[in-house]
Enzyme design. Structure first.
Site: not given
Ligand code: FPP
Length: 251
Positions: A27, A75
């Site tokens: 996260d 998501n």
């Molecule tokens: C959380 O940060 C992250 C995600 C919801 C997406 C994670 C996915 C990837 C990095 C790409 C997938 C690729 C692979 C190789 C598995 P957030 O966006 O919720 O951050 P925030 O809470 O700070 O807004």
């Protein structure tokens, strides 16, 4: 990905006190980007580099199972552009890393409502899963379009169907049988759950499987997470006493 077998020795960790299965809620990509006045996509892009580093670290530490919460059922409600960006990164990761995963004995696995993924993403996923099917040094599971409640609801529905059809007797339904109906039926339960970016929630991740997992929450945002911090967490885990609801040993 660079693999070496020395992380445990180097870090002075006791192999007998390592988790067998580590699960991670990655996260903070968005906040990482915002702090730098960058697009959220840049946070996700940097997040993929950390995924690669963590796969390497787990392989080098001889941890058998790593499960990453890459995309939740919730998501899908993010802006279409962000979803497309994440799916693009996933496809790129699969295309670029599948050979390296295979060469290093890492079997790719995916859990979640995979039918919700676009055809091209599912095809890339299936290709990597098939390519690495014979690997048995480590299992990398990506939770994609995953939600714990959806998983349990689907299990309940199929258990009910089997009970009605007589394949399953009501009296035989126990925790082991429920586990057989989950996406994770071939995986041990996680020993350690790590969540980055400081939120004290499990956000619909592995609701059944995390029943007795040790939890470690770090304030570090996922794109800033490092192998050094992972080693610190492994050391913390090694010092914990897991009681599984029982009394302290000797107590
Ligand atoms: C959380 O940060 C992250 C995600 C919801 C997406 C994670 C996915 C990837 C990095 C790409 C997938 C690729 C692979 C190789 C598995 P957030 O966006 O919720 O951050 P925030 O809470 O700070 O807004």
């Amino acid at each position: 990905m660079k693999f070496k077998q020395s992380l445990v020795n180097q870090a002075g960790l006791d192999p007998a006190r390592l988790p067998r299965h580590v699960a991670i809620i990655m996260d903070g990509n968005g906040r990482w980007a915002k702090k730098r006045s960058l697009e959220r996509f840049e946070g996700h892009r940097r997040g993929v580099d950390v995924i690669e580093a963590m796969v390497t670290a787990c392989r080098n530490a001889t941890i058998g199972y790593l499960t990453l919460y890459a995309f939740s059922t919730e998501n899908w409600q993010r802006p279409a552009e962000e979803v497309a960006g994440i799916m693009g990164l996933l496809k790129m990761f699969l295309a670029e890393k599948q050979t390296s995963l295979k060469a290093n004995g890492i079997r790719l696995n995916a859990i979640g409502e995979l039918g919700m993924l676009d055809d091209d993403v599912r095809a890339a996923l299936n290709e990597a899963i098939e390519l690495t099917a014979g690997c048995d040094d480590m299992v990398l599971t990506l939770a994609l379009s995953y939600g714990g409640r959806a998983e349990l609801t689907s299990a309940a529905r199929r258990i009910a169907e089997d009970a009605v059809s007589g394949t399953l007797q009501n009296d035989d339904i126990n925790a082991d049988i429920v586990g057989e109906y989950l996406y994770t039926r071939d995986l041990p339960d996680p020993d350690l759950l790590i969540r980055t970016s400081g939120e004290m929630r499990i956000s619909n991740f592995l609701l059944w499987q995390l029943a007795y997992s040790e939890i470690y929450v770090t304030d570090t945002l996922w794109p800033d997470f490092t192998e050094d911090e992972f080693v610190t967490i492994l050391r913390d885990f090694a010092g914990r006493e897991r009681r599984f609801g029982k009394l302290q040993s000797g107590g």
